[in-house]
Motif scaffolding. Structure first.
Motif, PDB file in Angstrom:
ATOM      1  N   GLY A  32      97.861   9.634  76.700  1.00 46.72           N
ATOM      2  CA  GLY A  32      98.757  10.311  77.629  1.00 46.72           C
ATOM      3  C   GLY A  32      98.321  10.177  79.061  1.00 46.72           C
ATOM      4  O   GLY A  32      97.150   9.919  79.352  1.00 46.72           O
ATOM      5  N   GLY A  33      99.262  10.371  79.974  1.00 48.15           N
ATOM      6  CA  GLY A  33      98.925  10.221  81.377  1.00 48.15           C
ATOM      7  C   GLY A  33      99.776  11.059  82.297  1.00 48.15           C
ATOM      8  O   GLY A  33     100.890  11.464  81.962  1.00 48.15           O
ATOM      9  N   SER A  34      99.231  11.318  83.490  1.00 47.06           N
ATOM     10  CA  SER A  34      99.901  12.125  84.491  1.00 47.06           C
ATOM     11  C   SER A  34      99.212  11.917  85.827  1.00 47.06           C
ATOM     12  O   SER A  34      98.028  11.571  85.886  1.00 47.06           O
ATOM     13  N   TYR A  35      99.949  12.145  86.907  1.00 47.23           N
ATOM     14  CA  TYR A  35      99.366  12.119  88.247  1.00 47.23           C
ATOM     15  C   TYR A  35      98.802  13.483  88.619  1.00 47.23           C
ATOM     16  O   TYR A  35      97.717  13.591  89.181  1.00 47.23           O
ATOM     17  N   GLU A  36      99.551  14.528  88.291  1.00 44.41           N
ATOM     18  CA  GLU A  36      99.181  15.878  88.701  1.00 44.41           C
ATOM     19  C   GLU A  36      98.269  16.583  87.699  1.00 44.41           C
ATOM     20  O   GLU A  36      97.570  17.534  88.063  1.00 44.41           O
ATOM     21  N   VAL A  37      98.292  16.156  86.431  1.00 46.80           N
ATOM     22  CA  VAL A  37      97.534  16.831  85.375  1.00 46.80           C
ATOM     23  C   VAL A  37      96.365  15.953  84.958  1.00 46.80           C
ATOM     24  O   VAL A  37      96.558  14.834  84.477  1.00 46.80           O
ATOM     25  N   ASP A  38      95.159  16.442  85.127  1.00 49.66           N
ATOM     26  CA  ASP A  38      93.979  15.643  84.794  1.00 49.66           C
ATOM     27  C   ASP A  38      93.815  15.430  83.293  1.00 49.66           C
ATOM     28  O   ASP A  38      93.329  14.397  82.853  1.00 49.66           O
ATOM     29  N   ASN A  39      94.186  16.426  82.513  1.00 55.37           N
ATOM     30  CA  ASN A  39      93.924  16.371  81.075  1.00 55.37           C
ATOM     31  C   ASN A  39      95.211  16.550  80.278  1.00 55.37           C
ATOM     32  O   ASN A  39      95.508  17.628  79.776  1.00 55.37           O
ATOM     33  N   THR A  40      95.970  15.473  80.164  1.00 57.30           N
ATOM     34  CA  THR A  40      97.216  15.527  79.399  1.00 57.30           C
ATOM     35  C   THR A  40      96.953  15.905  77.943  1.00 57.30           C
ATOM     36  O   THR A  40      97.837  16.424  77.265  1.00 57.30           O
ATOM     37  N   ASP A  41      95.729  15.660  77.462  1.00 57.13           N
ATOM     38  CA  ASP A  41      95.385  16.011  76.076  1.00 57.13           C
ATOM     39  C   ASP A  41      95.557  17.498  75.808  1.00 57.13           C
ATOM     40  O   ASP A  41      95.628  17.923  74.649  1.00 57.13           O
ATOM     41  N   ALA A  42      95.638  18.331  76.861  1.00 60.24           N
ATOM     42  CA  ALA A  42      95.842  19.764  76.672  1.00 60.24           C
ATOM     43  C   ALA A  42      97.153  20.070  75.965  1.00 60.24           C
ATOM     44  O   ALA A  42      97.335  21.170  75.440  1.00 60.24           O
ATOM     45  N   VAL A  43      98.052  19.097  75.902  1.00 57.64           N
ATOM     46  CA  VAL A  43      99.320  19.308  75.201  1.00 57.64           C
ATOM     47  C   VAL A  43      99.106  19.597  73.719  1.00 57.64           C
ATOM     48  O   VAL A  43      99.935  20.242  73.075  1.00 57.64           O
ATOM     49  N   THR A  44      97.977  19.134  73.176  1.00 58.46           N
ATOM     50  CA  THR A  44      97.708  19.411  71.754  1.00 58.46           C
ATOM     51  C   THR A  44      97.592  20.908  71.487  1.00 58.46           C
ATOM     52  O   THR A  44      97.837  21.365  70.365  1.00 58.46           O
ATOM     53  N   ARG A  45      97.232  21.662  72.501  1.00 57.59           N
ATOM     54  CA  ARG A  45      97.148  23.125  72.326  1.00 57.59           C
ATOM     55  C   ARG A  45      98.511  23.712  71.969  1.00 57.59           C
ATOM     56  O   ARG A  45      98.602  24.720  71.261  1.00 57.59           O
ATOM     57  N   LEU A  46      99.580  23.057  72.453  1.00 62.06           N
ATOM     58  CA  LEU A  46     100.925  23.572  72.226  1.00 62.06           C
ATOM     59  C   LEU A  46     101.605  22.973  70.999  1.00 62.06           C
ATOM     60  O   LEU A  46     102.476  23.612  70.406  1.00 62.06           O
ATOM     61  N   VAL A  47     101.237  21.752  70.627  1.00 57.88           N
ATOM     62  CA  VAL A  47     101.911  21.121  69.484  1.00 57.88           C
ATOM     63  C   VAL A  47     101.074  21.125  68.210  1.00 57.88           C
ATOM     64  O   VAL A  47     101.602  20.886  67.126  1.00 57.88           O
ATOM     65  N   GLY A  48      99.783  21.378  68.332  1.00 58.07           N
ATOM     66  CA  GLY A  48      98.968  21.454  67.119  1.00 58.07           C
ATOM     67  C   GLY A  48      97.565  20.939  67.316  1.00 58.07           C
ATOM     68  O   GLY A  48      97.377  19.786  67.717  1.00 58.07           O
ATOM     69  N   LEU A  49      96.583  21.772  67.052  1.00 57.44           N
ATOM     70  CA  LEU A  49      95.178  21.386  67.189  1.00 57.44           C
ATOM     71  C   LEU A  49      94.698  20.737  65.900  1.00 57.44           C
ATOM     72  O   LEU A  49      93.976  21.330  65.101  1.00 57.44           O
ATOM     73  N   THR A  50      95.107  19.489  65.715  1.00 54.70           N
ATOM     74  CA  THR A  50      94.773  18.756  64.498  1.00 54.70           C
ATOM     75  C   THR A  50      93.514  17.915  64.651  1.00 54.70           C
ATOM     76  O   THR A  50      93.109  17.228  63.711  1.00 54.70           O
ATOM     77  N   GLY A  51      92.909  17.925  65.835  1.00 54.78           N
ATOM     78  CA  GLY A  51      91.656  17.208  66.037  1.00 54.78           C
ATOM     79  C   GLY A  51      91.783  15.724  66.306  1.00 54.78           C
ATOM     80  O   GLY A  51      90.778  15.005  66.268  1.00 54.78           O
ATOM     81  N   ILE A  52      92.984  15.248  66.603  1.00 56.46           N
ATOM     82  CA  ILE A  52      93.160  13.811  66.808  1.00 56.46           C
ATOM     83  C   ILE A  52      92.435  13.345  68.069  1.00 56.46           C
ATOM     84  O   ILE A  52      92.277  14.101  69.023  1.00 56.46           O
ATOM     85  N   PRO A  53      91.976  12.087  68.087  1.00 53.80           N
ATOM     86  CA  PRO A  53      91.465  11.529  69.344  1.00 53.80           C
ATOM     87  C   PRO A  53      92.621  11.381  70.331  1.00 53.80           C
ATOM     88  O   PRO A  53      93.717  10.965  69.964  1.00 53.80           O
ATOM     89  N   PHE A  54      92.366  11.739  71.581  1.00 51.89           N
ATOM     90  CA  PHE A  54      93.396  11.665  72.610  1.00 51.89           C
ATOM     91  C   PHE A  54      92.741  11.147  73.880  1.00 51.89           C
ATOM     92  O   PHE A  54      91.753  11.708  74.351  1.00 51.89           O
ATOM     93  N   THR A  55      93.300  10.075  74.439  1.00 55.58           N
ATOM     94  CA  THR A  55      92.749   9.450  75.634  1.00 55.58           C
ATOM     95  C   THR A  55      93.698   9.644  76.802  1.00 55.58           C
ATOM     96  O   THR A  55      94.898   9.384  76.682  1.00 55.58           O
ATOM     97  N   ASN A  56      93.158  10.101  77.934  1.00 48.35           N
ATOM     98  CA  ASN A  56      93.953  10.266  79.158  1.00 48.35           C
ATOM     99  C   ASN A  56      93.876   8.998  79.994  1.00 48.35           C
ATOM    100  O   ASN A  56      92.800   8.421  80.171  1.00 48.35           O
ATOM    101  N   VAL A  57      95.023   8.543  80.502  1.00 49.76           N
ATOM    102  CA  VAL A  57      95.074   7.338  81.324  1.00 49.76           C
ATOM    103  C   VAL A  57      95.803   7.638  82.625  1.00 49.76           C
ATOM    104  O   VAL A  57      96.591   8.572  82.709  1.00 49.76           O
ATOM    105  N   PHE A  58      95.522   6.833  83.647  1.00 50.80           N
ATOM    106  CA  PHE A  58      96.283   6.924  84.893  1.00 50.80           C
ATOM    107  C   PHE A  58      96.356   5.552  85.534  1.00 50.80           C
ATOM    108  O   PHE A  58      95.339   4.878  85.696  1.00 50.80           O
ATOM    109  N   ASN A  59      97.546   5.126  85.903  1.00 49.66           N
ATOM    110  CA  ASN A  59      97.763   3.854  86.579  1.00 49.66           C
ATOM    111  C   ASN A  59      98.955   3.973  87.521  1.00 49.66           C
ATOM    112  O   ASN A  59      99.809   3.094  87.569  1.00 49.66           O
ATOM    113  N   ALA A  60      98.985   5.101  88.247  1.00 54.64           N
ATOM    114  CA  ALA A  60     100.093   5.377  89.156  1.00 54.64           C
ATOM    115  C   ALA A  60     101.426   5.231  88.417  1.00 54.64           C
ATOM    116  O   ALA A  60     101.554   5.731  87.301  1.00 54.64           O
TER     117      ALA A  60
END
Length: 381
Positions: free
Chosen positions: A49-77
Protein backbone atom coordinates in the motif's frame (compact mmCIF):
# COMPACT_ATOMS: atom_id res chain seq x y z
CA UNK A 1 6.26 -17.54 -14.39
CA UNK A 2 2.68 -17.35 -13.09
CA UNK A 3 0.01 -15.32 -14.84
CA UNK A 4 -1.56 -12.67 -12.59
CA UNK A 5 -5.31 -12.13 -12.60
CA UNK A 6 -7.20 -9.15 -11.24
CA UNK A 7 -10.24 -10.58 -9.49
CA UNK A 8 -11.57 -7.57 -7.62
CA UNK A 9 -11.43 -3.78 -7.62
CA UNK A 10 -12.80 -1.26 -5.16
CA UNK A 11 -12.97 2.53 -5.36
CA UNK A 12 -13.94 4.95 -2.63
CA UNK A 13 -15.38 8.09 -4.25
CA UNK A 14 -12.93 10.92 -4.88
CA UNK A 15 -13.66 14.38 -3.48
CA UNK A 16 -13.80 15.86 0.02
CA UNK A 17 -15.16 13.91 2.97
CA UNK A 18 -14.85 16.05 6.07
CA UNK A 19 -13.38 14.27 9.09
CA UNK A 20 -13.21 10.86 7.43
CA UNK A 21 -9.58 9.71 7.46
CA UNK A 22 -7.53 8.37 4.57
CA UNK A 23 -7.23 5.03 6.38
CA UNK A 24 -11.01 4.81 6.77
CA UNK A 25 -11.40 5.45 3.04
CA UNK A 26 -8.80 2.75 2.31
CA UNK A 27 -10.74 0.28 4.45
CA UNK A 28 -13.90 1.04 2.48
CA UNK A 29 -12.06 0.52 -0.81
CA UNK A 30 -10.75 -2.83 0.42
CA UNK A 31 -14.23 -3.97 1.41
CA UNK A 32 -15.53 -3.02 -2.03
CA UNK A 33 -12.70 -4.93 -3.71
CA UNK A 34 -13.38 -8.00 -1.56
CA UNK A 35 -17.08 -7.91 -2.42
CA UNK A 36 -16.20 -7.56 -6.09
CA UNK A 37 -13.69 -10.42 -6.01
CA UNK A 38 -15.59 -13.14 -4.22
CA UNK A 39 -12.67 -13.49 -1.82
CA UNK A 40 -12.63 -12.85 1.91
CA UNK A 41 -10.08 -10.89 3.91
CA UNK A 42 -8.83 -14.12 5.46
CA UNK A 43 -7.86 -15.30 1.95
CA UNK A 44 -5.47 -12.35 1.41
CA UNK A 45 -1.88 -13.46 1.99
CA UNK A 46 -0.09 -10.11 1.72
CA UNK A 47 -0.60 -6.44 1.00
CA UNK A 48 1.24 -3.53 -0.61
CA UNK A 49 0.00 0.00 0.00
CA UNK A 50 0.98 3.59 -0.49
CA UNK A 51 0.11 7.18 0.30
CA UNK A 52 1.62 10.66 0.26
CA UNK A 53 0.02 11.91 3.46
CA UNK A 54 -0.06 8.62 5.44
CA UNK A 55 3.28 7.11 6.43
CA UNK A 56 1.90 3.71 7.39
CA UNK A 57 -0.85 2.56 5.04
CA UNK A 58 -0.54 -0.86 6.73
CA UNK A 59 -2.62 0.65 9.56
CA UNK A 60 -5.66 -0.18 7.43
CA UNK A 61 -5.37 -3.76 8.68
CA UNK A 62 -6.61 -2.49 12.04
CA UNK A 63 -9.95 -1.75 10.38
CA UNK A 64 -10.31 -4.73 8.03
CA UNK A 65 -8.75 -7.48 10.11
CA UNK A 66 -5.59 -8.17 12.10
CA UNK A 67 -4.71 -11.41 10.36
CA UNK A 68 -0.95 -10.90 10.62
CA UNK A 69 -0.26 -10.63 6.90
CA UNK A 70 2.99 -9.06 5.69
CA UNK A 71 2.28 -5.53 4.47
CA UNK A 72 4.77 -3.27 2.71
CA UNK A 73 4.39 0.51 2.43
CA UNK A 74 5.55 2.14 -0.81
CA UNK A 75 5.79 5.69 -2.12
CA UNK A 76 6.60 6.90 -5.63
CA UNK A 77 4.66 10.15 -5.85
CA UNK A 78 1.91 9.88 -8.52
CA UNK A 79 3.32 6.46 -9.45
CA UNK A 80 2.72 5.13 -5.92
CA UNK A 81 -0.27 2.94 -6.82
CA UNK A 82 1.45 1.60 -9.91
CA UNK A 83 4.40 0.63 -7.72
CA UNK A 84 2.05 -1.16 -5.32
CA UNK A 85 0.47 -2.98 -8.25
CA UNK A 86 3.84 -4.05 -9.64
CA UNK A 87 5.09 -5.29 -6.26
CA UNK A 88 1.88 -7.23 -5.64
CA UNK A 89 2.01 -8.83 -9.08
CA UNK A 90 5.69 -9.71 -8.68
CA UNK A 91 5.01 -11.40 -5.35
CA UNK A 92 2.47 -13.61 -7.08
CA UNK A 93 4.51 -14.23 -10.22
CA UNK A 94 7.48 -15.32 -8.11
CA UNK A 95 5.43 -18.10 -6.57
CA UNK A 96 5.80 -16.73 -3.05
CA UNK A 97 2.09 -15.88 -2.74
CA UNK A 98 -1.16 -16.95 -4.34
CA UNK A 99 -3.31 -13.90 -3.65
CA UNK A 100 -2.64 -10.33 -2.50
CA UNK A 101 -3.98 -6.81 -2.41
CA UNK A 102 -2.67 -3.42 -3.50
CA UNK A 103 -4.22 -0.33 -1.93
CA UNK A 104 -3.68 3.41 -2.21
CA UNK A 105 -5.18 6.32 -0.31
CA UNK A 106 -4.69 10.01 0.37
CA UNK A 107 -6.34 13.05 1.91
CA UNK A 108 -4.93 16.31 0.56
CA UNK A 109 -5.83 19.86 1.56
CA UNK A 110 -7.03 22.36 -1.01
CA UNK A 111 -4.44 24.08 -3.18
CA UNK A 112 -1.47 23.12 -5.33
CA UNK A 113 1.04 20.45 -4.41
CA UNK A 114 3.76 22.45 -2.66
CA UNK A 115 5.47 20.04 -0.32
CA UNK A 116 8.68 20.89 1.50
CA UNK A 117 11.49 20.58 -1.08
CA UNK A 118 13.99 20.01 1.75
CA UNK A 119 12.83 16.41 2.00
CA UNK A 120 14.29 15.92 -1.48
CA UNK A 121 17.53 17.72 -0.72
CA UNK A 122 16.51 20.78 -2.75
CA UNK A 123 16.86 24.45 -1.79
CA UNK A 124 13.78 26.38 -0.66
CA UNK A 125 13.82 28.61 -3.77
CA UNK A 126 13.04 25.57 -5.91
CA UNK A 127 9.49 25.50 -4.57
CA UNK A 128 9.23 29.27 -4.18
CA UNK A 129 9.80 29.91 -7.88
CA UNK A 130 7.27 27.26 -8.87
CA UNK A 131 9.39 24.33 -9.97
CA UNK A 132 8.00 21.83 -7.47
CA UNK A 133 4.94 20.10 -8.96
CA UNK A 134 3.03 23.34 -9.20
CA UNK A 135 1.26 25.10 -12.00
CA UNK A 136 4.39 26.88 -13.23
CA UNK A 137 6.26 23.72 -14.19
CA UNK A 138 3.36 22.21 -16.11
CA UNK A 139 2.71 25.51 -17.86
CA UNK A 140 6.33 25.76 -18.99
CA UNK A 141 6.36 22.18 -20.22
CA UNK A 142 3.22 22.33 -22.36
CA UNK A 143 4.03 25.85 -23.57
CA UNK A 144 7.17 24.57 -25.20
CA UNK A 145 5.46 21.42 -26.48
CA UNK A 146 2.58 23.17 -28.26
CA UNK A 147 5.03 25.63 -29.82
CA UNK A 148 7.30 22.87 -31.09
CA UNK A 149 4.47 20.71 -32.44
CA UNK A 150 1.96 23.30 -33.68
CA UNK A 151 -0.83 22.47 -31.23
CA UNK A 152 -3.43 25.10 -30.37
CA UNK A 153 -4.58 26.22 -26.95
CA UNK A 154 -8.10 25.32 -28.11
CA UNK A 155 -7.00 21.68 -28.22
CA UNK A 156 -6.10 21.84 -24.53
CA UNK A 157 -9.61 23.11 -23.81
CA UNK A 158 -11.07 20.22 -25.80
CA UNK A 159 -9.14 17.75 -23.65
CA UNK A 160 -10.37 19.30 -20.41
CA UNK A 161 -13.97 19.55 -21.63
CA UNK A 162 -13.91 15.88 -22.66
CA UNK A 163 -12.72 14.84 -19.23
CA UNK A 164 -15.37 16.91 -17.46
CA UNK A 165 -18.04 15.31 -19.67
CA UNK A 166 -16.73 11.86 -18.84
CA UNK A 167 -16.61 12.75 -15.16
CA UNK A 168 -20.29 13.64 -15.38
CA UNK A 169 -20.92 9.97 -16.22
CA UNK A 170 -18.88 8.75 -13.26
CA UNK A 171 -20.74 8.65 -9.95
CA UNK A 172 -17.44 8.47 -8.04
CA UNK A 173 -15.76 11.48 -9.65
CA UNK A 174 -15.01 14.71 -7.77
CA UNK A 175 -16.01 17.12 -10.53
CA UNK A 176 -19.21 15.93 -12.21
CA UNK A 177 -20.38 19.11 -13.91
CA UNK A 178 -19.57 19.44 -17.64
CA UNK A 179 -17.68 22.64 -18.47
CA UNK A 180 -17.70 24.08 -21.98
CA UNK A 181 -14.57 24.77 -24.00
CA UNK A 182 -15.35 28.50 -24.01
CA UNK A 183 -15.66 28.56 -20.22
CA UNK A 184 -12.40 26.63 -19.88
CA UNK A 185 -10.58 29.04 -22.20
CA UNK A 186 -12.08 32.05 -20.44
CA UNK A 187 -11.22 30.88 -16.93
CA UNK A 188 -8.46 32.47 -14.85
CA UNK A 189 -5.06 32.01 -16.46
CA UNK A 190 -2.82 30.28 -13.94
CA UNK A 191 0.27 29.68 -16.03
CA UNK A 192 0.11 30.18 -19.78
CA UNK A 193 -1.33 28.37 -21.62
CA UNK A 194 -3.10 26.56 -18.78
CA UNK A 195 -6.25 28.04 -17.24
CA UNK A 196 -7.84 27.13 -13.93
CA UNK A 197 -10.10 24.46 -15.46
CA UNK A 198 -7.22 22.75 -17.28
CA UNK A 199 -5.72 21.46 -14.01
CA UNK A 200 -6.60 18.61 -11.71
CA UNK A 201 -7.08 19.29 -7.99
CA UNK A 202 -5.54 17.57 -4.97
CA UNK A 203 -8.38 15.83 -3.12
CA UNK A 204 -9.29 12.71 -1.14
CA UNK A 205 -10.02 9.09 -1.99
CA UNK A 206 -8.85 5.49 -1.95
CA UNK A 207 -8.68 2.47 -4.25
CA UNK A 208 -7.83 -1.22 -3.95
CA UNK A 209 -7.20 -4.11 -6.33
CA UNK A 210 -7.04 -7.82 -5.50
CA UNK A 211 -4.82 -10.08 -7.61
CA UNK A 212 -4.13 -13.79 -7.61
CA UNK A 213 -2.45 -16.52 -9.62
CA UNK A 214 -4.10 -16.81 -12.98
CA UNK A 215 -4.73 -20.52 -12.64
CA UNK A 216 -6.86 -20.09 -9.50
CA UNK A 217 -8.78 -16.97 -10.55
CA UNK A 218 -11.93 -18.88 -11.48
CA UNK A 219 -12.24 -20.02 -7.85
CA UNK A 220 -13.25 -16.46 -7.04
CA UNK A 221 -14.73 -14.89 -10.16
CA UNK A 222 -16.08 -15.83 -13.56
CA UNK A 223 -14.67 -12.71 -15.26
CA UNK A 224 -11.01 -12.20 -14.34
CA UNK A 225 -8.91 -9.55 -16.06
CA UNK A 226 -5.22 -10.28 -16.50
CA UNK A 227 -2.37 -7.94 -15.66
CA UNK A 228 -0.01 -8.53 -18.57
CA UNK A 229 2.72 -6.10 -17.54
CA UNK A 230 3.70 -3.19 -15.33
CA UNK A 231 6.94 -1.32 -16.02
CA UNK A 232 8.47 1.52 -14.00
CA UNK A 233 11.30 3.74 -15.23
CA UNK A 234 13.09 6.85 -13.97
CA UNK A 235 14.70 9.80 -15.74
CA UNK A 236 17.69 9.61 -18.02
CA UNK A 237 20.02 12.49 -18.74
CA UNK A 238 18.44 14.97 -21.11
CA UNK A 239 15.00 15.07 -19.52
CA UNK A 240 14.04 18.09 -17.43
CA UNK A 241 11.39 16.60 -15.17
CA UNK A 242 9.64 18.33 -12.26
CA UNK A 243 12.50 18.66 -9.76
CA UNK A 244 16.05 17.67 -10.56
CA UNK A 245 19.26 19.26 -11.70
CA UNK A 246 18.99 21.13 -14.99
CA UNK A 247 19.15 19.28 -18.29
CA UNK A 248 17.90 20.16 -21.75
CA UNK A 249 14.40 19.00 -22.66
CA UNK A 250 14.16 16.12 -25.10
CA UNK A 251 10.84 14.30 -25.39
CA UNK A 252 12.47 11.04 -26.40
CA UNK A 253 14.22 10.62 -23.06
CA UNK A 254 11.10 10.97 -20.91
CA UNK A 255 10.79 8.11 -18.42
CA UNK A 256 7.28 7.58 -19.78
CA UNK A 257 8.74 6.61 -23.16
CA UNK A 258 10.92 3.94 -21.60
CA UNK A 259 8.22 2.65 -19.25
CA UNK A 260 5.75 2.30 -22.12
CA UNK A 261 8.24 0.52 -24.34
CA UNK A 262 9.07 -1.92 -21.55
CA UNK A 263 5.40 -2.56 -20.79
CA UNK A 264 4.62 -3.29 -24.44
CA UNK A 265 7.59 -5.64 -24.69
CA UNK A 266 6.62 -7.51 -21.53
CA UNK A 267 3.02 -7.87 -22.68
CA UNK A 268 3.96 -8.82 -26.23
CA UNK A 269 1.69 -6.21 -27.81
CA UNK A 270 1.95 -2.74 -29.30
CA UNK A 271 -0.03 0.50 -28.89
CA UNK A 272 -2.12 -0.45 -31.92
CA UNK A 273 -3.59 -3.32 -29.88
CA UNK A 274 -4.91 -1.10 -27.06
CA UNK A 275 -8.66 -0.41 -27.00
CA UNK A 276 -9.00 1.91 -23.99
CA UNK A 277 -6.43 3.93 -22.11
CA UNK A 278 -5.90 5.91 -18.92
CA UNK A 279 -3.21 8.59 -19.24
CA UNK A 280 -1.91 10.91 -16.53
CA UNK A 281 -3.64 14.26 -17.00
CA UNK A 282 -2.34 16.35 -14.12
CA UNK A 283 -3.21 19.11 -16.58
CA UNK A 284 -4.76 19.02 -20.04
CA UNK A 285 -1.32 19.43 -21.59
CA UNK A 286 -0.03 16.31 -19.85
CA UNK A 287 -2.69 14.19 -21.54
CA UNK A 288 -1.68 15.60 -24.93
CA UNK A 289 2.01 14.89 -24.32
CA UNK A 290 1.36 11.42 -22.93
CA UNK A 291 -0.62 10.40 -26.02
CA UNK A 292 2.63 10.58 -27.95
CA UNK A 293 5.01 9.41 -25.23
CA UNK A 294 3.02 6.20 -24.83
CA UNK A 295 3.12 5.48 -28.56
CA UNK A 296 -0.49 6.21 -29.48
CA UNK A 297 0.40 8.89 -32.01
CA UNK A 298 3.29 10.99 -33.26
CA UNK A 299 4.13 14.34 -31.68
CA UNK A 300 1.85 16.92 -33.26
CA UNK A 301 -0.83 14.48 -34.44
CA UNK A 302 -2.86 15.14 -31.29
CA UNK A 303 -4.44 18.29 -32.75
CA UNK A 304 -6.19 16.40 -35.55
CA UNK A 305 -7.02 13.31 -33.48
CA UNK A 306 -8.67 15.31 -30.71
CA UNK A 307 -10.57 17.51 -33.18
CA UNK A 308 -11.93 14.38 -34.86
CA UNK A 309 -13.08 12.93 -31.52
CA UNK A 310 -10.62 10.02 -31.48
CA UNK A 311 -10.12 10.29 -27.70
CA UNK A 312 -13.83 10.40 -26.87
CA UNK A 313 -15.56 7.35 -25.34
CA UNK A 314 -16.90 6.38 -28.76
CA UNK A 315 -13.70 7.26 -30.60
CA UNK A 316 -10.93 5.10 -32.01
CA UNK A 317 -8.62 5.66 -29.00
CA UNK A 318 -10.72 6.54 -25.92
CA UNK A 319 -8.66 8.29 -23.23
CA UNK A 320 -9.66 8.78 -19.59
CA UNK A 321 -13.19 7.47 -19.88
CA UNK A 322 -13.85 8.09 -16.18
CA UNK A 323 -12.80 11.75 -16.41
CA UNK A 324 -9.15 11.22 -15.54
CA UNK A 325 -7.42 13.39 -12.97
CA UNK A 326 -9.12 16.52 -14.26
CA UNK A 327 -12.57 15.26 -13.20
CA UNK A 328 -11.56 12.91 -10.38
CA UNK A 329 -8.86 15.02 -8.79
CA UNK A 330 -5.73 13.38 -7.43
CA UNK A 331 -5.34 11.77 -4.06
CA UNK A 332 -1.78 10.77 -4.97
CA UNK A 333 -1.65 7.33 -3.39
CA UNK A 334 -4.90 6.18 -4.97
CA UNK A 335 -4.56 7.60 -8.46
CA UNK A 336 -2.96 4.68 -10.29
CA UNK A 337 -5.33 2.07 -8.88
CA UNK A 338 -8.25 4.34 -9.83
CA UNK A 339 -7.03 4.00 -13.41
CA UNK A 340 -6.94 0.20 -13.13
CA UNK A 341 -10.42 0.19 -11.57
CA UNK A 342 -11.77 1.96 -14.66
CA UNK A 343 -9.96 -0.34 -17.07
CA UNK A 344 -11.29 -3.43 -15.31
CA UNK A 345 -14.85 -2.12 -15.57
CA UNK A 346 -14.32 -1.32 -19.25
CA UNK A 347 -12.90 -4.75 -20.08
CA UNK A 348 -15.72 -6.47 -18.19
CA UNK A 349 -18.31 -4.32 -20.00
CA UNK A 350 -19.49 -2.85 -16.68
CA UNK A 351 -18.76 0.86 -17.19
CA UNK A 352 -22.38 1.85 -17.75
CA UNK A 353 -22.98 5.14 -19.60
CA UNK A 354 -19.26 5.56 -20.23
CA UNK A 355 -18.74 2.06 -21.62
CA UNK A 356 -16.48 1.96 -24.67
CA UNK A 357 -18.36 0.25 -27.53
CA UNK A 358 -17.08 -2.83 -29.32
CA UNK A 359 -16.10 -5.00 -26.33
CA UNK A 360 -12.60 -3.69 -25.53
CA UNK A 361 -10.08 -6.42 -24.81
CA UNK A 362 -6.89 -4.52 -23.96
CA UNK A 363 -6.50 -1.60 -21.55
CA UNK A 364 -3.52 0.64 -20.83
CA UNK A 365 -2.72 2.77 -17.76
CA UNK A 366 0.11 5.32 -17.36
CA UNK A 367 1.12 7.49 -14.44
CA UNK A 368 3.96 9.93 -13.99
CA UNK A 369 5.34 10.82 -10.58
CA UNK A 370 7.87 13.34 -9.34
CA UNK A 371 10.83 13.37 -9.51
CA UNK A 372 10.59 11.70 -12.90
CA UNK A 373 9.24 8.21 -12.25
CA UNK A 374 6.83 6.83 -14.83
CA UNK A 375 4.84 3.61 -14.85
CA UNK A 376 2.82 1.84 -17.53
CA UNK A 377 0.51 -1.14 -17.07
CA UNK A 378 -1.30 -3.30 -19.60
CA UNK A 379 -4.43 -5.31 -18.84
CA UNK A 380 -6.33 -7.73 -21.04
CA UNK A 381 -9.02 -10.37 -20.98
Amino acid sequence: MNDVAIIGVGLHPFGRFGAKSAIEMAADAIQLALADSGAQWKDIQFGIGGSYEVDNTDAVTRLVGLTGIPFTNVFNACATSASAIEQTADGIRSGKYDIGIAVGTDKHPRGAFTADPAMLGLPAWYAENGQFVTTQFFGMKISRYIRDHNISVETLAKVAAKNYRNGGLNEKAFRRKPISEDEILGAQMLNYPLTHYMFCAPDEGAAAVIMCRGDIAKRFTSNPVYLRSTAIRTRTYGAYEVHATWAAIDEDVSPTVYASRAAYEQAGIGPEDVNVMQLQDTDAGAEVIHMAENGFCADGDQEKLIAEGATEIGGSMPVNTDGGLIANGEPIGASGIRQVHELVLQLRGQAGDRQVPGKPKVGYAQVYGAPGTAAASILSL
